[in-house]
Design a protein around this motif. Structure first.
Motif, mmCIF file in Angstrom:
data_model
loop_
_atom_site.group_PDB
_atom_site.id
_atom_site.type_symbol
_atom_site.label_atom_id
_atom_site.label_comp_id
_atom_site.label_asym_id
_atom_site.label_seq_id
_atom_site.Cartn_x
_atom_site.Cartn_y
_atom_site.Cartn_z
ATOM 1 N N THR A 161 -73.157 54.432 -45.939
ATOM 2 C CA THR A 161 -72.381 54.037 -44.754
ATOM 3 C C THR A 161 -70.956 53.633 -45.146
ATOM 4 O O THR A 161 -69.981 54.052 -44.507
ATOM 5 C CB THR A 161 -73.072 52.858 -44.036
ATOM 6 N N LEU A 162 -70.861 52.843 -46.212
ATOM 7 C CA LEU A 162 -69.530 52.397 -46.655
ATOM 8 C C LEU A 162 -68.665 53.585 -47.067
ATOM 9 O O LEU A 162 -67.483 53.662 -46.699
ATOM 10 C CB LEU A 162 -69.675 51.433 -47.841
ATOM 11 N N ALA A 163 -69.265 54.498 -47.818
ATOM 12 C CA ALA A 163 -68.510 55.674 -48.276
ATOM 13 C C ALA A 163 -68.021 56.495 -47.086
ATOM 14 O O ALA A 163 -66.862 56.936 -47.038
ATOM 15 C CB ALA A 163 -69.391 56.526 -49.184
ATOM 16 N N VAL A 164 -68.886 56.665 -46.103
ATOM 17 C CA VAL A 164 -68.526 57.455 -44.916
ATOM 18 C C VAL A 164 -67.412 56.763 -44.126
ATOM 19 O O VAL A 164 -66.431 57.401 -43.719
ATOM 20 C CB VAL A 164 -69.788 57.685 -44.038
ATOM 21 N N LEU A 165 -67.559 55.446 -43.947
ATOM 22 C CA LEU A 165 -66.533 54.703 -43.192
ATOM 23 C C LEU A 165 -65.183 54.768 -43.899
ATOM 24 O O LEU A 165 -64.140 54.948 -43.264
ATOM 25 C CB LEU A 165 -66.968 53.238 -43.013
ATOM 26 N N PHE A 166 -65.219 54.650 -45.223
ATOM 27 C CA PHE A 166 -63.983 54.709 -46.002
ATOM 28 C C PHE A 166 -63.326 56.080 -45.816
ATOM 29 O O PHE A 166 -62.131 56.190 -45.558
ATOM 30 C CB PHE A 166 -64.290 54.452 -47.481
ATOM 31 N N TYR A 167 -64.142 57.132 -45.913
ATOM 32 C CA TYR A 167 -63.595 58.495 -45.795
ATOM 33 C C TYR A 167 -63.006 58.730 -44.401
ATOM 34 O O TYR A 167 -61.928 59.318 -44.254
ATOM 35 C CB TYR A 167 -64.680 59.531 -46.091
#
Lengths: 681, 100
Positions: free
Chosen positions: B10-16
């Motif tokens: 989730t964090l990786a997706v939000l960052f991207y």
């Protein structure tokens, strides 16, 4: 494992919904923040691919780990299932195949979103539409057909196994091909709807989607014929096409998609048929969704309908929404689709495209009507009236023959209008050639066998076959004459030999000459279909040493044997095949008993030549005498169908290659005072 | 473990999705001029095809001349409008350029 999959699907839904809503808001807003919002929408669409891919990977891993805590894996796999079929579990059942749909759609969306700089506004619109379609499939996956649903109660030791009919090597590639075709039509649909919504000037959206459409059409063609080949090789009834509702479902978008590929040329070249093309691509997309609905909802009885479920309502609602959205934007912006030219003559390239399209639509309507008739009759009368192959053959054969005639005639007609002299110049020799072939087929002696010795005055099937072969010859001659004439011009300019010139010619206009090669593939397939008029079959109880005659072949039963494998037990006959006194082959028709699903399945065996297929089926044993029964089919020219498909694929690939630079210089037109050029608005 | 993995994803997706360094710009809206240039290319391609088919002997001289002059008229009309728009002041071009 199941939790990660479920989470990935939920996250994918959230991302797709965001991509849709934020993308839409970005398009509606005119302030400085719109770009940033639109960019986050684009990135959310890209990220959705990542998480849907993760969900698919989780499902495949679960299949390889025999994780029967997941209901889908329990229902569609078992411990002894060979590895390729465990991989194919992803699209073997309803939930998995919907996940696969979603994966392919997100993959297409990924490519589209990565290439957004081509025309960022048009791509932003298309991205929003693709996100909307993605939201529908992810809603289905999360709330109606969850692939990661957990088994209730105690964990089973083994799974139910994959449907035996699907345990065939082609089934590992047939569904992906078909789905790549179905799903791929979302892209041209999204661009077409975007162009309509934006009142996009010109035909650039067609240029952008041309390759998408051709690739998609190529995949669908492969999928349809792989399905036909699978039916021929597995179902054991001796045929390759039975007008089954699910077969028809794959044919419907293929028919409208083929019509679109032709008529779109009129829009590109002459700015005509804009409304027609728009609705053709809308219809093709809707028929793709309809095909998925037919296969997955269980609304029709079919050997291919591998699901019975309640998701039909979801599809009906979705189709209704698509239709309304398309209809509303069409009504609002129809002026934008005004044609730039009118049809000048009935004898012209434009009119041939128009007739070609009408015939494709007639074919599409006939197939749709025949497919839906059992459902409609049940609604109206309370009982199902099945429409079988005789109906489809009666309608489709004449339509196919007319299409074949247009395939021959169309390329030789001029744009705008064609004079009598042009007609004579272009058609005399091809027509005489086709006539000579028809006469030759009629006068050859009976001893030559099919496809020679045709006697069209005796039965209608023979007449149709003769017409199909003669018209195919006409198409072949016109295609060859196009290559030779063009090759001569190049040869005259470059001094190259004719073959090299023809290759150069094809490279200069890959779309046209690739298209001709596709047409050539089509006629090879049609000749293969024409062979069906001369099919024969025999059935006999065959003990050791017994003989059966069919056509030029003598079959001698040598033995029967059995084998036990982890996934299935099998028994098969060993049949020696003689032609005259010479043994030419040994065939092994087989019956398999699949242990996990407790189902029996026949595996035909085929001796295939360019002339005919000898197709043997081990049908089991006579219940009274206990003697094995062998059924033999002699199917002329079937190999031509599969060869024709390869030619079509080659033609499609050639059509996808970018053109080499044109060598012919065009003088600048004379400048005149003129009225403004019509342009959509 | 599952919770940690899901949180990381989730964090990786939000960052991207939401980390957007640099300035962003959507391309310009398509103008009538751009449309006309596309049409010009299409008509030129039709002319090239016509010339080639004539040289290949697909139709007689009279048909060729008639089709050629018709295409040339179409091309000339497009060229005339392109020239007019190119000569027009920026304000007029802009006004005509948007949402044709």
């Amino acid at each position: 494992m199941a939790q990660i999959g479920s989470f990935a699907l939920l996250l994918a839904l959230a991302l797709s919904a965001y991509s849709f809503v934020a993308g839409l808001l970005a398009l509606l807003r005119a302030d400085g923040r719109a770009e940033r919002l639109g960019e986050t929408a684009r990135r959310a669409g890209i990220a959705a691919f990542g998480v849907v891919f993760l969900a698919a990977v989780v499902l495949v891993i679960a299949a390889f780990q025999d994780d029967f805590s997941i209901a889908y894996i329990f229902h569609h796999s078992n411990r002894d299932l060979p590895a390729p079929y465990k991989f194919a579990t992803l699209w073997s059942g309803q939930e998995g195949s919907l996940l696969f749909w979603s994966l392919l759609l997100s993959a297409y969306g990924l490519v589209l979103r990565l290439r957004h700089k081509t025309d960022s506004r048009l791509f932003a619109h298309a991205s929003v539409i693709i996100a909307a379609v993605q939201v529908f499939f992810l809603l289905l996956l999360n709330f109606a057909a969850h692939p990661f649903a957990i088994m209730q109660g105690s964990l089973p030791e083994d799974g139910n196994g994959l449907n035996p009919l699907l345990q065939y090597p082609e089934m590992v590639i047939h569904p992906p091909m078909l789905y790549l075709g179905y799903v791929g039509f979302t892209v041209p649909f999204a661009f077409a709807l975007s162009a309509l919504v934006m009142r996009y000037p010109g035909e650039k959206w067609i240029h952008i989607t041309r390759r998408w459409t051709m690739v998609t059409w190529g995949f669908l063609t492969c999928g349809v014929f792989l399905g036909a080949h699978w039916a021929y090789s597995v179902l054991g009834w001796g045929g390759y096409w039975g007008w089954d509702p699910v077969e028809n479902a794959s044919l419907l978008p293929w028919l409208t998609g083929t019509a679109f590929l032709h008529s779109v040329m009129m829009q590109e070249k002459r700015g005509m048929l804009k409304v027609w093309n728009m609705w053709l691509i809308f219809a093709t997309f809707m028929l793709s969704i309809f095909g998925t609905f037919l296969t997955r909802s269980g609304v029709v009885s079919s050997v291919h309908a591998f699901a019975q479920s309640s998701i039909g309502t979801w599809f009906v609602v979705f189709l209704t929404i698509i239709f309304l959205v398309c209809g509303v934007f069409y009504v609002m912006n129809r002026e934008h689709l005004r044609s730039e030219h009118k049809l000048e003559s009935l004898v012209s390239r434009e009119s041939s495209f128009l007739f070609n399209n009408l015939l494709f639509l007639v074919a599409c309507f006939a197939v749709l009507w025949g497919t839906l008739f059992p459902i409609l009759s049940e609604w109206v009368q309370g009982h199902k009236i099945t429409v079988g192959p005789p109906f489809f053959n009666r309608v489709m054969i004449p339509v196919a023959l007319l299409l074949l005639l247009l395939t021959a005639v169309g390329p030789l007609l001029c744009w705008r209008k064609t004079s009598i002299e042009s007609l004579k110049r272009n058609f005399l020799w091809p027509s005489l050639g086709a006539l000579a072939i028809a006469l030759f087929l009629m006068v050859t002696p009976v001893s030559w066998g099919p496809p020679f010795a045709m006697r069209p005055w005796r039965e209608i099937s023979s007449l149709y076959s003769l017409m199909a072969i003669a018209l195919s010859a006409l198409v072949a001659f016109t295609v060859i004459s196009e290559f030779i004439r063009g090759g001569r011009v190049i040869s005259h300019h470059t001094g190259q030999n004719l073959v090299a010139s023809m290759i150069r010619l094809a490279h200069r206009n890959t779309r046209r000459y690739g298209g001709y090669i596709v047409h050539f593939g089509v006629i090879v397939i049609i000749i293969g279909f024409a062979g069906a008029a001369f099919n024969q079959d025999r059935e006999k109880e065959m003990g050791f040493g017994d003989k059966m005659m069919i056509g030029p072949y003598t079959l001698v039963c040598r033995s029967y044997t059995q084998e036990d494998k982890p996934n299935y037990g099998s028994e098969w006959a060993i049949i020696d095949v003689f032609k005259g006194d010479r043994q030419i082959d040994t065939l092994y028709p087989e019956r398999r008993f699949f242990k996990a699903s407790q189902q029996m399945n026949t595996r035909p065996t085929i001796h295939s030549t360019a002339n005919e297929d000898l197709y043997l089926v081990y049908e089991g044993q006579n219940e009274d005498s206990g003697r094995p029964i062998i059924k033999a089919h002699l199917n002329p020219l079937v190999m031509w169908i599969w060869v024709g498909v390869w030619i079509m694929i080659a033609g499609t690939v050639i059509a996808l290659i970018p053109n080499a630079a044109a060598a012919v210089r065009v003088p600048a037109p004379v400048r005149v005072q003129a009225e403004p050029v019509g342009a959509g608005d | 473990m599952t919770l940690l993995l899901c949180s990381l994803i989730t964090l990786a997706v939000l960052f991207y999705v939401f980390y957007l360094p640099g300035k962003l710009q959507l391309g310009p809206e398509k103008t009538r001029l751009a449309y006309l240039r596309e049409r010009k290319e299409a008509v030129y391609e039709n002319l090239r095809d016509l010339n080639f088919e004539y040289r290949a002997g697909k139709f007689p001289e009279s048909d060729y001349q008639s089709m050629k002059s018709s295409l040339e008229e179409e091309a000339a009309a497009i060229l005339a409008e392109i020239a007019r728009l190119e000569r027009a002041p920026e304000a007029v071009r802009g006004r005509k350029g948007v949402r044709i």
